[in-house]
Design an enzyme around this catalytic site. Structure first.
Site, PDB file in Angstrom:
ATOM      1  N   ASN A 136      37.466  29.484  40.070  1.00 42.36           N
ATOM      2  CA  ASN A 136      38.528  30.400  40.506  1.00 42.36           C
ATOM      3  C   ASN A 136      37.854  31.691  40.974  1.00 42.36           C
ATOM      4  OD1 ASN A 136      40.682  32.112  40.813  1.00 42.36           O
ATOM      5  ND2 ASN A 136      41.281  32.123  38.639  1.00 42.36           N
ATOM      6  N   TRP A 137      37.802  31.850  42.275  1.00 43.03           N
ATOM      7  CA  TRP A 137      37.086  32.999  42.828  1.00 43.03           C
ATOM      8  C   TRP A 137      37.897  34.291  42.716  1.00 43.03           C
ATOM      9  CZ3 TRP A 137      34.491  31.058  48.042  1.00 43.03           C
ATOM     10  CH2 TRP A 137      33.679  29.950  47.754  1.00 43.03           C
ATOM     11  N   LYS A 138      39.165  34.161  42.352  1.00 46.76           N
ATOM     12  CA  LYS A 138      40.058  35.334  42.221  1.00 46.76           C
ATOM     13  C   LYS A 138      40.025  36.155  43.507  1.00 46.76           C
ATOM     14  CE  LYS A 138      39.517  35.071  37.248  1.00 46.76           C
ATOM     15  NZ  LYS A 138      39.514  35.727  35.952  1.00 46.76           N
TER      16      LYS A 138
ATOM     17  N   GLY B  45      35.615  31.579  36.188  1.00 48.33           N
ATOM     18  CA  GLY B  45      35.852  32.761  37.021  1.00 48.33           C
ATOM     19  C   GLY B  45      34.544  33.318  37.540  1.00 48.33           C
TER      20      GLY B  45
ATOM     21  N   GLU C  27      46.496  36.448  34.910  1.00 45.09           N
ATOM     22  CA  GLU C  27      46.508  37.651  35.764  1.00 45.09           C
ATOM     23  C   GLU C  27      47.774  37.706  36.599  1.00 45.09           C
ATOM     24  OE1 GLU C  27      42.636  36.882  37.394  1.00 45.09           O
ATOM     25  OE2 GLU C  27      41.749  37.334  35.452  1.00 45.09           O
TER      26      GLU C  27
ATOM     27  N   GLY D 164      36.883  37.219  31.492  1.00 46.71           N
ATOM     28  CA  GLY D 164      36.145  38.333  32.075  1.00 46.71           C
ATOM     29  C   GLY D 164      35.540  39.277  31.044  1.00 46.71           C
TER      30      GLY D 164
ATOM     31  N   SER E  16      35.061  33.218  30.330  1.00 49.73           N
ATOM     32  CA  SER E  16      33.642  33.538  30.158  1.00 49.73           C
ATOM     33  C   SER E  16      32.740  32.306  30.048  1.00 49.73           C
ATOM     34  CB  SER E  16      33.445  34.478  28.953  1.00 49.73           C
ATOM     35  OG  SER E  16      34.129  35.703  29.179  1.00 49.73           O
TER      36      SER E  16
ATOM     37  N   GLU F  46      43.270  29.188  28.676  1.00 49.85           N
ATOM     38  CA  GLU F  46      42.477  30.382  28.920  1.00 49.85           C
ATOM     39  C   GLU F  46      42.952  31.517  28.008  1.00 49.85           C
ATOM     40  OE1 GLU F  46      40.605  30.143  33.118  1.00 49.85           O
ATOM     41  OE2 GLU F  46      42.450  31.271  33.267  1.00 49.85           O
TER      42      GLU F  46
HETATM   43  P1  13P Z   1      35.939  34.389  33.676  1.00 50.17           P
HETATM   44  O1  13P Z   1      35.175  33.081  33.761  1.00 50.17           O
HETATM   45  O2  13P Z   1      35.437  35.417  34.649  1.00 50.17           O
HETATM   46  O3  13P Z   1      36.071  34.866  32.296  1.00 50.17           O
HETATM   47  O4  13P Z   1      37.437  34.044  34.191  1.00 50.17           O
HETATM   48  C1  13P Z   1      38.100  32.979  33.642  1.00 50.17           C
HETATM   49  C2  13P Z   1      39.320  32.740  34.449  1.00 50.17           C
HETATM   50  O5  13P Z   1      40.250  33.514  34.412  1.00 50.17           O
HETATM   51  C3  13P Z   1      39.356  31.542  35.296  1.00 50.17           C
HETATM   52  O6  13P Z   1      40.630  31.330  35.818  1.00 50.17           O
END
Ligand code: 13P
Length: 254
Positions: free
Chosen positions: A9-11, A231, A96, A170, A210, A164
């Site tokens: 998930n590149w957000k 992420g 999010e 994050g 994470s 999650e």
């Molecule tokens: P991180 O891997 O950056 O913690 O993010 C997880 C996430 O929200 C994947 O959708």
């Protein structure tokens, strides 16, 4: 057998050119790992370009969100028919989206229904906040999110769930493999109650929060965890390839 799946998930990261470069940097290696399903979820504006780059490979594409109507006066939204032909997957109900864009379980339920009707595979995200976790309310929260998110939906294994925990997203503070597996096995129990045991066994459930190439082994070696929604580490080609490679190595030796 549930095929392991690793999704990135590149957000809200990568401009078009950066997205293309990131894909080019991992394309050949990712494609060569066959025992794991690999899904990239770049921002909407890069979907078409990434689709072009991964053509004729085993890599699949996912969107990070969508609306539940086919078309109309919904400024700024993206519809299922716009995604069909581009994507196979769509992330829905990410924490999010819930937190910053006020998405409710009711809205997420409509999106999940629509994705399934449209032939897209939803990746439904659930997870408890740090406060809920500390108060011992994880089970209550997850049960509520799953039952509400899947209300009125017939049993199907064409659905992926991502657990999650918000406190792990994050933060660099991942859950332990044991913690994640315990909640994920709870999710299978909720699915068995809501639908049936057979479907609950067939649905793939991922851990997210994470995940890196240094801790993926811990999750993948747990029996109920079928992969990860990654992420930050999915924005680094060597990290993401490392996660997929270790998943392949571990799952094939189980
Ligand atoms: P991180 O891997 O950056 O913690 O993010 C997880 C996430 O929200 C994947 O959708």
């Amino acid at each position: 057998m549930r095929k392991p799946l690793i999704a990135g998930n590149w957000k809200m990261n990568t401009k078009l050119e950066e997205a293309e470069n990131l894909v080019r940097a991992m394309l050949a290696e990712l494609d060569s790992i066959e025992s794991v399903e690999k899904v990239l979820c770049p921002p909407f504006i890069s979907l078409a370009a990434v689709k072009g780059l991964i053509k004729d490979t085993s890599i699949k594409l996912g969107a990070q969100n969508m609306y539940f109507e086919d078309k109309g006066a919904y400024t700024g939204e993206i519809s299922p028919p716009m995604l069909i032909g581009l994507c196979d997957f769509v992330i829905l109900g990410h924490s999010e989206r819930r937190q910053y864009f006020a998405e409710t379980d009711e809205l997420i339920n409509k999106k999940v229904k629509k994705a399934l009707e449209s032939g897209l595979t939803p990746i439904l995200c659930v997870g408890e906040s740090p406060e809920e976790n500390e108060a011992g309310r994880t089970e209550e929260k997850i049960t509520m999110q799953i039952n509400a998110g899947l209300a009125g939906i017939s049993p199907t294994s064409q659905l992926i769930i991502a657990y999650e925990p918000i406190w792990a997203i994050g933060t660099g503070k991942a859950a332990t493999g044991k913690q994640a597996n315990a909640t994920i096995s709870l999710i299978r129990g909720i699915l068995a109650n809501l639908w049936n045991k057979e479907t609950a066994k067939a649905v793939r459930i991922l851990y997210g929060g994470s995940v890196t190439s240094s801790n993926i082994d811990e999750f993948i070696s747990e029996p109920d965890i079928d992969g990860a929604l990654v992420g930050g580490a999915s924005l680094k080609a060597d990290e993401f390839v490392g996660i997929v490679r270790q998943t392949s190595d571990l799952k094939s030796t189980r």
